[in-house]
Scaffold this motif. Structure first.
Motif, PDB file in Angstrom:
ATOM      1  N   LEU A 191       0.868  -1.178   0.000  1.00 39.64           N
ATOM      2  CA  LEU A 191       0.000   0.000   0.000  1.00 39.64           C
ATOM      3  C   LEU A 191       0.905   1.229   0.000  1.00 39.64           C
ATOM      4  O   LEU A 191       1.721   1.406   0.911  1.00 39.64           O
ATOM      5  CB  LEU A 191      -0.898   0.001   1.237  1.00 39.64           C
ATOM      6  N   ILE A 192       0.776   2.062  -1.015  1.00 40.32           N
ATOM      7  CA  ILE A 192       1.675   3.207  -1.157  1.00 40.32           C
ATOM      8  C   ILE A 192       0.887   4.442  -1.550  1.00 40.32           C
ATOM      9  O   ILE A 192      -0.210   4.347  -2.097  1.00 40.32           O
ATOM     10  CB  ILE A 192       2.771   2.932  -2.221  1.00 40.32           C
ATOM     11  N   ASN A 193       1.464   5.598  -1.252  1.00 38.42           N
ATOM     12  CA  ASN A 193       0.939   6.854  -1.772  1.00 38.42           C
ATOM     13  C   ASN A 193       1.732   7.261  -3.006  1.00 38.42           C
ATOM     14  O   ASN A 193       2.898   6.879  -3.173  1.00 38.42           O
ATOM     15  CB  ASN A 193       1.026   7.958  -0.721  1.00 38.42           C
ATOM     16  N   SER A 194       1.110   8.033  -3.852  1.00 39.76           N
ATOM     17  CA  SER A 194       1.770   8.549  -5.039  1.00 39.76           C
ATOM     18  C   SER A 194       1.904  10.060  -4.913  1.00 39.76           C
ATOM     19  O   SER A 194       1.517  10.656  -3.900  1.00 39.76           O
ATOM     20  CB  SER A 194       0.986   8.178  -6.297  1.00 39.76           C
ATOM     21  N   THR A 195       2.473  10.684  -5.924  1.00 46.36           N
ATOM     22  CA  THR A 195       2.595  12.137  -5.901  1.00 46.36           C
ATOM     23  C   THR A 195       1.206  12.777  -6.009  1.00 46.36           C
ATOM     24  O   THR A 195       0.308  12.231  -6.646  1.00 46.36           O
ATOM     25  CB  THR A 195       3.463  12.621  -7.075  1.00 46.36           C
ATOM     26  N   PRO A 196       1.007  13.927  -5.419  1.00 45.63           N
ATOM     27  CA  PRO A 196      -0.295  14.604  -5.508  1.00 45.63           C
ATOM     28  C   PRO A 196      -0.663  14.899  -6.963  1.00 45.63           C
ATOM     29  O   PRO A 196       0.190  15.287  -7.759  1.00 45.63           O
ATOM     30  CB  PRO A 196      -0.084  15.896  -4.718  1.00 45.63           C
ATOM     31  N   ARG A 224      -4.257   4.411   1.718  1.00 44.55           N
ATOM     32  CA  ARG A 224      -3.282   4.948   0.771  1.00 44.55           C
ATOM     33  C   ARG A 224      -3.767   4.762  -0.665  1.00 44.55           C
ATOM     34  O   ARG A 224      -4.628   3.937  -0.953  1.00 44.55           O
ATOM     35  CB  ARG A 224      -1.925   4.286   0.997  1.00 44.55           C
ATOM     36  N   SER A 225      -3.185   5.513  -1.568  1.00 43.10           N
ATOM     37  CA  SER A 225      -3.801   5.676  -2.886  1.00 43.10           C
ATOM     38  C   SER A 225      -3.594   4.523  -3.855  1.00 43.10           C
ATOM     39  O   SER A 225      -4.381   4.363  -4.789  1.00 43.10           O
ATOM     40  CB  SER A 225      -3.293   6.972  -3.541  1.00 43.10           C
ATOM     41  N   ASN A 226      -2.545   3.724  -3.660  1.00 41.62           N
ATOM     42  CA  ASN A 226      -2.231   2.704  -4.664  1.00 41.62           C
ATOM     43  C   ASN A 226      -1.863   1.367  -4.031  1.00 41.62           C
ATOM     44  O   ASN A 226      -1.389   1.314  -2.899  1.00 41.62           O
ATOM     45  CB  ASN A 226      -1.076   3.173  -5.556  1.00 41.62           C
ATOM     46  N   ILE A 227      -2.089   0.334  -4.810  1.00 46.69           N
ATOM     47  CA  ILE A 227      -1.756  -1.032  -4.404  1.00 46.69           C
ATOM     48  C   ILE A 227      -0.820  -1.633  -5.449  1.00 46.69           C
ATOM     49  O   ILE A 227      -1.064  -1.509  -6.657  1.00 46.69           O
ATOM     50  CB  ILE A 227      -3.016  -1.920  -4.303  1.00 46.69           C
TER      51      ILE A 227
END
Length: 254
Positions: A191-196, A224-227
């Motif tokens: 589970l990760i975040n990406s750039t705004p 979080r925004s991405n898998i």
């Protein structure tokens, strides 16, 4: 099985690239699903060959023929969908999908087709949005025309590169359940975040960055925004196809 979370303010595409580098091996037979114009977005195309060690046979499949023509990385390309992929069972060591699974109408059927195409112990690696993130919850409510306009303004993506989303394999819980039902073990779920994506709108950008920091709190990391998922095929040994069979099924582009 490991579930990991990363604090990342870099674009999630870099984390996906790093995952590929970790798992791709020389001599692999690799199918990229939804390969479009490249393995990565346009702004990362120069680095695509960094994930291709010597001897890898890379094939791709996509429904958009014009995108396949533009693809300079994947030599063997098929215009079509996974349900009718012209490959024998057990063709591939690795199947990947970068920002594709959110568009799939029937994810269980798709996973079963991927299972058939993989060799025993072969890997499926995919990068996809997390539906529990507020951005994608909101996006799922917007009409397609508005989403096309926002994608162009905020991300520079042209209308022909924006496709309808279904978000039917886009939570950790759903991935775990369908992976088990379709004959996969989970190697990792990141589970990760990406750039705004809202940098052009200062107030929204501030809110987005605040949400990213809040999602560093352990109980909220699920937002979080991405898998990035890595699944391994389990099951009995099956007939495998050689490289010539893959080349015969796909079209080599000069």
């Amino acid at each position: 099985m490991a579930q990991r979370t990363r604090r990342a303010f870099l674009n999630s595409q870099y984390a996906y690239r790093d995952t590929l580098i970790r798992f791709v091996r020389p001599g692999m037979r690799w199918l990229d699903v939804g390969c479009g114009r490249g393995i990565f977005p346009r702004w990362m195309r120069r680095g695509e060959f960094s994930v291709l060690p010597e001897g890898v046979l890379l094939a791709g499949i996509d429904m958009d023929f014009s995108s396949l023509v533009d693809n300079k990385t994947v030599k063997y390309r098929v215009a079509g969908d996974m349900e009718h992929a012209p490959f024998r069972s057990g063709c591939f060591d690795l199947i990947t999908a970068n920002m594709v699974m959110e568009h799939v109408e029937e994810p269980k059927a798709a996973l079963k087709h991927i299972h058939r195409l993989l060799k025993p112990h072969g890997l499926l690696i995919f990068h996809t949005p997390n539906y529990l993130n507020y951005q994608f919850l909101i996006a799922s409510l917007l009409p397609q025309r508005l989403k096309n306009a926002l994608a162009l303004w905020l991300e520079g993506r042209r209308e022909e590169d924006v496709f309808p989303t279904r978000y039917r394999l886009n939570t950790v819980r759903k991935i775990r359940r369908l992976a088990r039902e379709c004959g996969f073990d989970i190697v990792s779920l990141d589970l990760i975040n990406s750039t705004p994506v809202t940098e052009r709108i200062p107030l929204l950008s501030w809110i987005e960055k605040l949400f990213m920091r809040i999602s560093d709190i352990p109980p909220l990391r699920i937002l979080r925004s991405n898998i990035i998922a890595v699944l391994r095929r389990v099951g009995r040994e099956s007939e495998t196809a050689d490289g010539e069979a893959i080349q015969a099924a796909a079209t080599p582009f000069a």
